[in-house]
Write a protein that holds these residues in place. Structure first.
Motif, PDB file in Angstrom:
ATOM      1  N   ARG A  69       1.342  -0.982  -0.693  1.00  0.00           N
ATOM      2  CA  ARG A  69      -0.104  -0.001   0.144  1.00  0.00           C
ATOM      3  C   ARG A  69       0.642   0.840   0.070  1.00  0.00           C
ATOM      4  NH1 ARG A  69      -2.441  -4.304   2.210  1.00  0.00           N
ATOM      5  NH2 ARG A  69      -4.926  -4.377   2.418  1.00  0.00           N
ATOM      6  N   GLY A  70       2.132   1.117  -0.470  1.00  0.00           N
ATOM      7  CA  GLY A  70       3.723   2.337  -0.692  1.00  0.00           C
ATOM      8  C   GLY A  70       2.923   3.280   0.847  1.00  0.00           C
ATOM      9  N   VAL A  71       3.004   2.375   2.437  1.00  0.00           N
ATOM     10  CA  VAL A  71       2.837   2.856   3.592  1.00  0.00           C
ATOM     11  C   VAL A  71       4.461   3.201   3.878  1.00  0.00           C
ATOM     12  CG1 VAL A  71       1.792   2.866   5.836  1.00  0.00           C
ATOM     13  CG2 VAL A  71       0.366   2.169   4.205  1.00  0.00           C
ATOM     14  N   PRO A  72       4.734   4.292   4.076  1.00  0.00           N
ATOM     15  CA  PRO A  72       6.171   4.785   5.028  1.00  0.00           C
ATOM     16  C   PRO A  72       5.803   3.970   6.249  1.00  0.00           C
ATOM     17  CG  PRO A  72       5.210   6.841   4.629  1.00  0.00           C
ATOM     18  CD  PRO A  72       4.076   6.410   3.639  1.00  0.00           C
ATOM     19  N   TYR A  73       7.116   3.269   6.641  1.00  0.00           N
ATOM     20  CA  TYR A  73       6.418   2.602   7.689  1.00  0.00           C
ATOM     21  C   TYR A  73       8.209   2.617   9.058  1.00  0.00           C
ATOM     22  CZ  TYR A  73       6.609  -2.089  10.291  1.00  0.00           C
ATOM     23  OH  TYR A  73       6.640  -3.126  11.178  1.00  0.00           O
ATOM     24  N   MET A  74       7.918   3.403   9.614  1.00  0.00           N
ATOM     25  CA  MET A  74       9.025   3.198  10.936  1.00  0.00           C
ATOM     26  C   MET A  74       9.159   1.957  11.669  1.00  0.00           C
ATOM     27  SD  MET A  74       9.832   6.535   9.515  1.00  0.00           S
ATOM     28  CE  MET A  74       8.925   7.174   8.529  1.00  0.00           C
ATOM     29  N   SER A  75      10.145   1.921  12.051  1.00  0.00           N
ATOM     30  CA  SER A  75      10.355   0.314  12.605  1.00  0.00           C
ATOM     31  C   SER A  75      11.646   0.484  13.744  1.00  0.00           C
ATOM     32  CB  SER A  75      10.601  -0.808  11.654  1.00  0.00           C
ATOM     33  OG  SER A  75      10.739  -1.885  12.779  1.00  0.00           O
ATOM     34  N   VAL A  76      11.252   0.366  15.135  1.00  0.00           N
ATOM     35  CA  VAL A  76      12.432   0.059  15.843  1.00  0.00           C
ATOM     36  C   VAL A  76      13.155  -1.304  15.706  1.00  0.00           C
ATOM     37  CG1 VAL A  76      11.442   1.645  17.851  1.00  0.00           C
ATOM     38  CG2 VAL A  76      11.112  -0.856  18.450  1.00  0.00           C
ATOM     39  N   ALA A  77      13.130  -2.314  15.318  1.00  0.00           N
ATOM     40  CA  ALA A  77      13.708  -3.844  15.418  1.00  0.00           C
ATOM     41  C   ALA A  77      12.941  -4.939  14.268  1.00  0.00           C
ATOM     42  CB  ALA A  77      13.260  -4.685  16.493  1.00  0.00           C
ATOM     43  N   LEU A  78      12.974  -3.860  12.779  1.00  0.00           N
ATOM     44  CA  LEU A  78      13.118  -4.670  11.416  1.00  0.00           C
ATOM     45  C   LEU A  78      14.625  -5.334  11.032  1.00  0.00           C
ATOM     46  CD1 LEU A  78      11.104  -5.262   8.814  1.00  0.00           C
ATOM     47  CD2 LEU A  78      12.329  -3.377   8.177  1.00  0.00           C
ATOM     48  N   PRO A  79      14.651  -6.220  10.928  1.00  0.00           N
ATOM     49  CA  PRO A  79      15.982  -7.124  10.524  1.00  0.00           C
ATOM     50  C   PRO A  79      16.347  -5.678   9.034  1.00  0.00           C
ATOM     51  CG  PRO A  79      14.468  -8.358  10.362  1.00  0.00           C
ATOM     52  CD  PRO A  79      13.529  -7.653  10.909  1.00  0.00           C
ATOM     53  N   MET A  80      17.675  -5.697   9.055  1.00  0.00           N
ATOM     54  CA  MET A  80      18.162  -4.159   8.378  1.00  0.00           C
ATOM     55  C   MET A  80      18.166  -4.475   6.497  1.00  0.00           C
ATOM     56  SD  MET A  80      21.770  -2.257   9.205  1.00  0.00           S
ATOM     57  CE  MET A  80      22.828  -3.454   7.778  1.00  0.00           C
ATOM     58  N   ALA A  81      18.228  -6.046   6.596  1.00  0.00           N
ATOM     59  CA  ALA A  81      18.404  -6.604   5.479  1.00  0.00           C
ATOM     60  C   ALA A  81      17.080  -6.005   4.577  1.00  0.00           C
ATOM     61  CB  ALA A  81      18.817  -7.944   5.606  1.00  0.00           C
ATOM     62  N   GLY A 117      20.519   6.944   4.091  1.00  0.00           N
ATOM     63  CA  GLY A 117      21.642   7.651   2.602  1.00  0.00           C
ATOM     64  C   GLY A 117      20.331   6.496   1.335  1.00  0.00           C
ATOM     65  N   ASP A 118      20.886   6.577   0.596  1.00  0.00           N
ATOM     66  CA  ASP A 118      19.781   5.939  -0.317  1.00  0.00           C
ATOM     67  C   ASP A 118      19.871   5.170  -0.455  1.00  0.00           C
ATOM     68  OD1 ASP A 118      19.895   8.735  -1.807  1.00  0.00           O
ATOM     69  OD2 ASP A 118      20.780   8.484  -2.972  1.00  0.00           O
ATOM     70  N   ASP A 119      20.729   3.505  -0.075  1.00  0.00           N
ATOM     71  CA  ASP A 119      21.314   2.591  -0.679  1.00  0.00           C
ATOM     72  C   ASP A 119      20.705   1.253   1.552  1.00  0.00           C
ATOM     73  OD1 ASP A 119      23.921   3.167   0.258  1.00  0.00           O
ATOM     74  OD2 ASP A 119      24.398   1.475  -0.883  1.00  0.00           O
ATOM     75  N   ARG A 120      21.578   2.356   3.077  1.00  0.00           N
ATOM     76  CA  ARG A 120      22.021   2.141   3.666  1.00  0.00           C
ATOM     77  C   ARG A 120      20.125   2.858   4.558  1.00  0.00           C
ATOM     78  NH1 ARG A 120      26.054  -0.608   4.975  1.00  0.00           N
ATOM     79  NH2 ARG A 120      25.065  -1.140   6.719  1.00  0.00           N
ATOM     80  N   ARG A 121      19.074   2.227   4.575  1.00  0.00           N
ATOM     81  CA  ARG A 121      17.681   2.989   4.769  1.00  0.00           C
ATOM     82  C   ARG A 121      17.634   2.717   6.533  1.00  0.00           C
ATOM     83  NH1 ARG A 121      13.491   4.958   1.139  1.00  0.00           N
ATOM     84  NH2 ARG A 121      14.971   3.210  -0.652  1.00  0.00           N
ATOM     85  N   PHE A 122      18.253   3.197   7.130  1.00  0.00           N
ATOM     86  CA  PHE A 122      18.946   3.203   9.222  1.00  0.00           C
ATOM     87  C   PHE A 122      19.275   4.350   9.262  1.00  0.00           C
ATOM     88  CE2 PHE A 122      23.234   1.759   7.362  1.00  0.00           C
ATOM     89  CZ  PHE A 122      23.362   2.776   7.875  1.00  0.00           C
ATOM     90  N   GLY A 123      18.269   4.631  10.870  1.00  0.00           N
ATOM     91  CA  GLY A 123      18.880   6.234  11.389  1.00  0.00           C
ATOM     92  C   GLY A 123      19.888   6.049  11.879  1.00  0.00           C
TER      93      GLY A 123
END
Length: 398
Positions: free
Chosen positions: A131-143, A368-374
């Motif tokens: 559904r294209g929902v922006p998703y912020m997570s505290v624990a999603l596996p980084m891969a 970054g463009d390819d590393r989606r982490f905080g």
């Protein structure tokens, strides 16, 4: 790219297959003038966590802190004249529960936030992808986050914390390189990735790994696990885990095993030190974020204790408060243009690293463009008088 479990690979392939749909969804919403979860009076944030099951008490604390900050935000006028509403869903701390929670929230919320737990985030991600929902997570596996067009992990992914531990051991805990090291890790996907990243970084750092031992979160006893690493001769043990760590420390005490403990994970909260009976006193480890030693923690407690009595989940409530502060800062950066495409553009902007979102409890948050982490930074910390306290500057290597 980090090796992944079959479940992770399947989710990543699904994310790639749905990327075209995501782009159409986001762009179509931006051009049509209609956007899910936003109107002239409100912005709806979807929030999921285990409101039932064994982690329910922790989630209640986190949701309390999150809602407390949102209430204050609304009392001060909201965002661009709009009130922020929170739509909640129970994910039951399971993969299937996360998927159900995401389906419930996707047609209601402008963006979504996973307040606790990796397994629910794994289940929720494909639904938010569709559904294209922006998703912020505290624990999603980084891969999974790296392969996703909608997911962002904050503050510092657990896998990156694990990568930082070997240099912390080599340069801070064992500069002579004499320790025989064991690693104990919780038997679940994200902790498996932590273990694998730790082992690779440990090999590069020249650490002597004498044993690795997995453990289950809900085991009846951890004595056999601890006995095996003791019998392997380990005198420094790296713990990669969460709520079971206090019981591991108790099992070690039961058999008279006293290695140096260190590591990273969700166990670096004062409430888990209390659950261990004080056995964490003096332990040095890496954390993703400050809690009771954050600059605004006293201010937070002042607000929280106007609404409820002090309790053991106050720290977890602060984590929720910090998540709400991050979302506020993100929404303010949209300059009144509340479209999902605008969210993605902001979070993936090449200039975002130069102007990160600042929240007192966290390292500066950027993507970054390819590393989606905080953040890629870990906080060296030590338990002193029952409190986890930062002992040095944050870094990705020490």
């Amino acid at each position: 790219m980090t090796p992944r479990s079959s479940r992770q690979r399947a989710l990543a392939w699904g994310a790639a297959a749905l990327s075209a749909q995501l782009i159409l969804t986001a762009c179509g919403a931006a051009t049509s003038g209609a956007e899910t979860g936003v109107d002239g009076q409100r912005i709806v944030i979807g929030l999921h966590g285990p409101k039932s099951g064994p982690a329910a008490a922790l989630t209640e604390g986190a949701i309390t802190g999150f809602q407390l900050y949102i209430d204050q935000l609304n009392n001060n006028g909201g965002i661009a004249g709009r009130k922020v509403e929170v739509a909640q869903a129970d994910d039951q701390y399971t993969v299937s529960g996360g998927a159900a929670a995401a389906r419930h929230l996707s047609d209601r919320a402008f963006l979504a936030y996973n307040i606790i737990g990796a397994d629910p985030a794994i289940g929720a991600l494909p639904e938010f992808e569709r559904r294209g929902v922006p998703y912020m997570s505290v624990a999603l596996p980084m891969a999974l986050a790296q392969d996703s067009d909608v997911a962002f992990v904050l503050p510092t992914p657990l896998e990156l914390l694990a990568e930082a531990v070997p240099s912390f051991v080599r340069n801070k805990l064992d500069p002579q390189g004499q320790a025989k090291i064991a690693v104990m890790w919780e038997n679940q996907d994200i902790m498996r990735d932590m273990h694998d990243r730790f082992i690779r970084a440990a090999d590069q750092a020249g650490l002597r790994i004498t044993a690795t031992e997995s453990f289950d979160r809900d085991a009846a006893t951890y004595v056999p696990n601890v006995q095996r690493i003791r019998d392997a001769g380990a005198d420094l043990v790296v713990l990669l885990g969460g709520v079971a760590v206090p019981q591991i420390l108790k099992a070690a005490k039961q058999i008279g095993y006293e290695p140096t403990w260190t590591g990273a994970g969700a166990w670096t909260f004062d409430l888990f030190n209390a659950a261990s009976g004080g056995l964490m006193e003096g332990i040095e480890a890496l954390r993703a974020a400050r809690v009771a030693d954050a600059a605004d923690y006293s201010e937070f407690l002042r607000h929280l204790h106007k609404t409820r009595q002090p309790g053991p989940t106050d720290e977890i409530a602060y984590a929720g408060w910090s998540g709400a502060r991050f979302i506020e800062q993100l929404l303010l950066r949209l300059d009144g243009e509340f479209t999902r495409k605008r969210v993605f553009d902001e979070l993936t902007s090449p200039t975002f690293k130069d102007a990160p979102i600042i929240v007192d409890s966290m390292a500066p948050l950027w993507w970054g463009d390819d590393r989606r982490f905080g953040s890629a930074e870990a906080l060296p910390s030590k338990v002193v008088d029952g409190r986890w306290t930062v002992t040095g500057e944050p870094a990705s290597r020490f």
